[in-house]
Design a protein around this motif. Structure first.
Motif, short mmCIF file in Angstrom:
data_model
loop_
_atom_site.label_atom_id
_atom_site.label_comp_id
_atom_site.label_asym_id
_atom_site.label_seq_id
_atom_site.Cartn_x
_atom_site.Cartn_y
_atom_site.Cartn_z
N LEU A 196 26.40 40.39 32.14
CA LEU A 196 26.87 39.69 30.95
C LEU A 196 27.09 40.69 29.82
O LEU A 196 26.31 41.61 29.64
CB LEU A 196 25.88 38.60 30.55
CG LEU A 196 25.66 37.55 31.66
CD1 LEU A 196 24.79 36.41 31.17
CD2 LEU A 196 26.99 36.99 32.19
N THR A 197 28.18 40.49 29.10
CA THR A 197 28.48 41.38 27.99
C THR A 197 27.47 41.15 26.88
O THR A 197 27.28 40.02 26.44
CB THR A 197 29.90 41.09 27.46
OG1 THR A 197 30.80 41.17 28.56
CG2 THR A 197 30.31 42.08 26.38
N ARG A 230 45.50 39.78 27.12
CA ARG A 230 45.36 40.08 28.54
C ARG A 230 45.67 41.55 28.80
O ARG A 230 44.99 42.20 29.60
CB ARG A 230 46.30 39.22 29.37
CG ARG A 230 46.31 39.65 30.82
CD ARG A 230 47.42 39.06 31.64
NE ARG A 230 47.39 39.65 32.98
CZ ARG A 230 48.24 39.34 33.93
NH1 ARG A 230 49.19 38.45 33.72
NH2 ARG A 230 48.15 39.92 35.11
N VAL A 267 42.75 43.68 28.23
CA VAL A 267 41.71 43.50 29.25
C VAL A 267 42.14 44.15 30.56
O VAL A 267 41.37 44.90 31.17
CB VAL A 267 41.39 42.00 29.47
CG1 VAL A 267 40.38 41.83 30.61
CG2 VAL A 267 40.85 41.37 28.19
N ASP A 268 43.39 43.89 30.95
CA ASP A 268 43.89 44.47 32.21
C ASP A 268 43.79 46.00 32.18
O ASP A 268 43.50 46.63 33.20
CB ASP A 268 45.35 44.09 32.45
CG ASP A 268 45.50 42.67 32.98
OD1 ASP A 268 44.47 41.97 33.09
OD2 ASP A 268 46.63 42.26 33.30
N ASN A 297 36.51 41.29 30.61
CA ASN A 297 37.32 40.10 30.79
C ASN A 297 36.99 38.97 29.82
O ASN A 297 37.86 38.19 29.44
CB ASN A 297 37.18 39.59 32.22
CG ASN A 297 35.76 39.20 32.57
OD1 ASN A 297 34.93 40.06 32.89
ND2 ASN A 297 35.44 37.94 32.49
N ASP A 298 35.73 38.90 29.39
CA ASP A 298 35.35 37.75 28.56
C ASP A 298 35.89 37.86 27.14
O ASP A 298 35.71 36.96 26.33
CB ASP A 298 33.83 37.56 28.56
CG ASP A 298 33.08 38.84 28.25
OD1 ASP A 298 33.18 39.78 29.05
OD2 ASP A 298 32.41 38.90 27.21
N GLN A 323 39.16 38.02 26.67
CA GLN A 323 40.55 37.56 26.72
C GLN A 323 40.76 36.20 26.05
O GLN A 323 40.12 35.21 26.39
CB GLN A 323 41.05 37.49 28.17
CG GLN A 323 42.53 37.08 28.25
CD GLN A 323 43.02 37.00 29.68
OE1 GLN A 323 42.73 37.86 30.50
NE2 GLN A 323 43.73 35.94 29.99
N GLN A 361 46.04 31.32 27.26
CA GLN A 361 46.23 30.20 28.19
C GLN A 361 45.22 30.26 29.32
O GLN A 361 44.70 29.23 29.75
CB GLN A 361 47.65 30.26 28.78
CG GLN A 361 47.96 29.16 29.81
CD GLN A 361 49.28 29.37 30.53
OE1 GLN A 361 49.85 30.47 30.51
NE2 GLN A 361 49.79 28.33 31.15
N THR A 362 44.97 31.45 29.81
CA THR A 362 44.09 31.56 30.97
C THR A 362 42.82 32.34 30.61
O THR A 362 42.11 32.81 31.49
CB THR A 362 44.83 32.23 32.14
OG1 THR A 362 45.22 33.55 31.74
CG2 THR A 362 46.08 31.46 32.51
N GLY A 363 42.56 32.47 29.31
CA GLY A 363 41.32 33.07 28.85
C GLY A 363 40.58 32.07 27.97
O GLY A 363 40.51 30.90 28.32
N LYS A 364 40.07 32.54 26.85
CA LYS A 364 39.35 31.62 25.97
C LYS A 364 40.28 31.01 24.93
O LYS A 364 41.23 31.64 24.47
CB LYS A 364 38.22 32.37 25.26
CG LYS A 364 37.12 32.74 26.22
CD LYS A 364 35.80 32.96 25.52
CE LYS A 364 34.70 33.11 26.55
NZ LYS A 364 34.24 34.49 26.70
N GLN A 370 51.58 33.07 26.26
CA GLN A 370 50.26 32.87 26.89
C GLN A 370 49.13 33.26 25.95
O GLN A 370 48.03 32.74 26.05
CB GLN A 370 50.15 33.68 28.19
CG GLN A 370 51.06 33.22 29.31
CD GLN A 370 52.44 33.81 29.25
OE1 GLN A 370 52.74 34.66 28.41
NE2 GLN A 370 53.31 33.38 30.15
#
Ligand SMILES: Cc1cc2nc3c(=O)[nH]c(=O)nc-3n(C[C@H](O)[C@H](O)[C@H](O)COP(=O)(O)OP(=O)(O)OC[C@H]3O[C@@H](n4cnc5c(N)ncnc54)[C@H](O)[C@@H]3O)c2cc1C
Ligand SMILES: Nc1ncnc2c1ncn2[C@@H]1O[C@H](COP(=O)(O)O)[C@@H](O)[C@H]1O
Lengths: 251, 309
Positions: free
Chosen positions: B182-183, B228, B231-232, B238-239, B241, B244-247, B264
């Motif tokens: 966990l971050t 993204r 993060v990529d 990753n947490d 981000q 649309q597909t993150g937070k 996105q």
């Protein structure tokens, strides 16, 4: 072992979505359609597992109209061995119905692993994999960023709100992909040609004995309130002045 | 109507997202129960009992609920679903993981990430990365719903629900947690922060991201986010981000630095009250949603901003 990869045909992620004036939905006429990006990642993962000797066959499956054949050919051009189209003209195919269709396909194909996308970028449901796992009574690991197949187990690292977690699942299992799992390869022209000759079987919900009637009725689709562009500030001093005295978001 | 809300918690304490889910339940109306399934989760149960509007807290305390694995959790909810008209969870990674499994066990649809309650059976939810809002009506006997936390205020404290134990189900032992990374951060939680500072590909690398943005976040007491692309590229975990597909975030103030504003990304932050964009490209789409745009090189503008605050 076999790996099954469900792939959905969706509006391309680069297309600007337009809501229809009559509130019945979004305009899908003459827009570019593609494979759901998370499903490309799923196909790639299946192929990598096969290349690593962990799987014997990768089967792509799509549920929807005849046009989904295109999506399945793309999956086979990336490297899937063969494909199954569950053909239906039901315009509103919802995740529970898809999960039931996939369960029926899984009963015939007997895969040990089913890799789905975590989310379709059209309905943004993020449900189908978890539903399929429930219907099959299998274990699940959603939002995967790493998948390692072992002996009767699969170890999956998941992207969760607080960071990462790693689960060990008993096979057979369901995995859904997140963005960092892999970078899908491009389909090369020779592989696109080869894909045209790979087997594509068509079945129907009726032949599988599944009722795909929608459970949710869409009453209306509307455009979200539009956010208007504000102003360009000249410099940092003006920005701070605006934040303090106009927006009052900093003290 | 009778509503079961799945608590989001880490056994010791309750996560704030539960409060937003309770507010959504209150909008539906009816008797609200909260289910706390965990291991040594008395702390979380006590906190749940203090949420205003909750009449009962049901506690399933067993070792095999400690890690919130979906198979055991969904089976427990399914076994205790009788009598409830609605089963609700916040659309956290946990809620999204578990509730569709519950819905399928009940043979009902799930309604994902609602942002508004129109009626007990009718809800509004974003689709197509928030480019459209769908109003959907469920004909199912039980409505299984995840709630977008930014759509509902946090429920107030001051409740005094009864707390009772319910029987744990069997350990299905289909999956087990091996490890968690966990971050760690002393900053506010991204999804609930009042101010968010986010960096994109324009930061160049992870070192720059931290060197340039952390002083700004420190000054503002802000949470930190990312696109993204950032993060990529491995600038941040990753947490971070947003999108649309993150937070999904909706703070009072969102500062986007070196982020172009892809659809996105906008899907995750466009409901913020005030948006600031710092980008050197005057045509970057982020300026179309920004209240205040600053066309500048971030490597000079951000340190200047920090110095002036
Ligand atoms: C299925 C799918 C899901 C996705 N989900 C998400 C999601 O949840 N969240 C998300 O964010 N994206 C998501 N994306 C990716 C999205 O489409 C974009 O690729 C991404 O948001 C771009 O990130 P960026 O703005 O940091 O990078 P870029 O688009 O490369 O923008 C970088 C910006 O930095 C500016 N810049 C560069 N140097 C400087 C400087 N020195 N000073 C000032 N400005 C500078 C540039 O002008 C540019 O505008 C998703 C994509 C897909 C296909
Ligand atoms: N019609 C479909 N055909 C095949 N796979 C699908 C279909 N709908 C959803 N899926 C799979 O389920 C995943 C999640 O979709 P959803 O639950 O709709 O967000 C997708 O990424 C696909 O892998």
């Amino acid at each position: 072992m076999k790996i099954l990869v469900p792939v959905k045909r969706v509006i391309d992620y680069n297309v600007k979505v337009r809501v229809k004036g009559d509130g019945s939905g979004v305009d899908l006429s003459n827009v570019k359609m593609s494979m759901n990006p998370f499903d490309e990642i799923a196909v790639e993962e299946g192929i990598r597992q096969k290349e690593a000797g962990k799987a014997t066959e990768v089967i792509a499956v799509s549920c929807g109209p005849t046009a989904c054949q295109e999506t399945l050919r793309t999956a086979m051009a990336i490297g899937a061995d063969r494909a199954v189209l569950v053909q239906t003209d039901e315009a509103d195919l919802q995740p529970l119905a898809v999960a039931k269709l996939l369960k029926a396909v899984a009963a015939k194909e007997a895969p040990q692993l089913i890799i789905l996308g975590k989310q379709a970028i059209d309905d943004d449901a993020n449900q189908t994999g978890q539903m399929l796992a429930a219907l099959l009574g299998w274990s699940q690991a959603t939002f995967a960023s790493k998948v390692v197949i072992g002996d009767g187990i699969v170890t999956v690292t998941r992207e969760v709100d607080g960071g990462l977690e790693t689960l060990e699942l008993k096979l057979p299992a369901i995995v859904t992909t997140d963005l960092r799992l892999n970078e899908p390869r491009y389909a090369t022209l020779p592989n696109i040609m080869k894909a045209k000759k790979k087997p594509l079987e068509t079945v129907t919900p009726e032949s599988l004995g599944i009722d795909v009637a929608p459970r949710l009725a869409t009453l209306n689709v509307s455009e979200p309130p539009k956010r208007s562009a504000g102003i360009k500030v000249a410099d940092v001093a003006q920005l701070i002045d605006k934040l303090k005295n106009e927006a009052k978001v900093i003290a | 109507m009778s509503i079961l809300v799945l608590a989001e918690h880490d056994n010791a304490s309750l996560k704030a997202a539960t409060l937003n889910a309770v507010t959504a339940a209150a909008k539906i109306g009816g008797d609200i129960h909260v289910l706390v399934a965990g291991s040594n989760c008395g702390g979380a149960a006590e906190a749940a009992a203090k949420i205003q509007g909750v009449s009962q807290v049901k506690v399933a305390d067993a070792a095999h609920y400690g890690d919130q694995t979906a198979e055991n959790l969904a089976a427990l909810i399914h076994a205790n679903a009788a009598g409830y008209t609605h089963i609700i969870a916040a659309a956290t990674s946990n809620g999204k993981n578990t509730l569709p499994r519950v819905a399928a066990l009940l043979d009902v649809a799930q309604i994902s990430e609602i942002v508004e309650v129109k009626a007990a059976d009718t809800f509004v939810r974003p689709i197509y990365a928030g480019n459209a809002l769908a109003t959907v009506k469920s004909a199912d006997a039980v409505k299984v719903i995840t709630v977008r936390t930014t759509g509902f205020d946090a429920a107030a404290q001051g409740g005094s629900a009864t707390v009772s134990a319910i029987a744990a189900g069997p350990d299905l032992a289909q999956s087990k947690l091996l490890s968690r990374e966990l971050t760690k951060s002393a900053r506010p939680e991204l999804a609930a922060a009042k101010i968010v500072v986010s960096g994109g590909r324009g930061m160049g690398n992870g070192e720059n991201y931290h060197k340039v943005l952390e002083p700004l976040a420190d000054k503002l007491g802000a949470a930190m986010g990312a696109s993204r692309a950032a993060v990529d590229a491995g600038f941040v975990p990753n947490d971070y981000q947003v999108g649309q597909t993150g937070k999904i975030v909706a703070p009072q103030l969102y500062i986007a630095v070196g982020i172009s504003g892809a659809i996105q990304h906008l899907a995750g932050m466009k409901d913020s009250r005030v948006i600031v964009a710092i980008n050197k490209d005057p045509d970057a789409p982020i300026f179309q949603v920004a209240d205040y745009g600053l066309v500048a090189d971030l490597f000079t503008a951000v340190p200047e901003l920090v110095a002036a605050l």
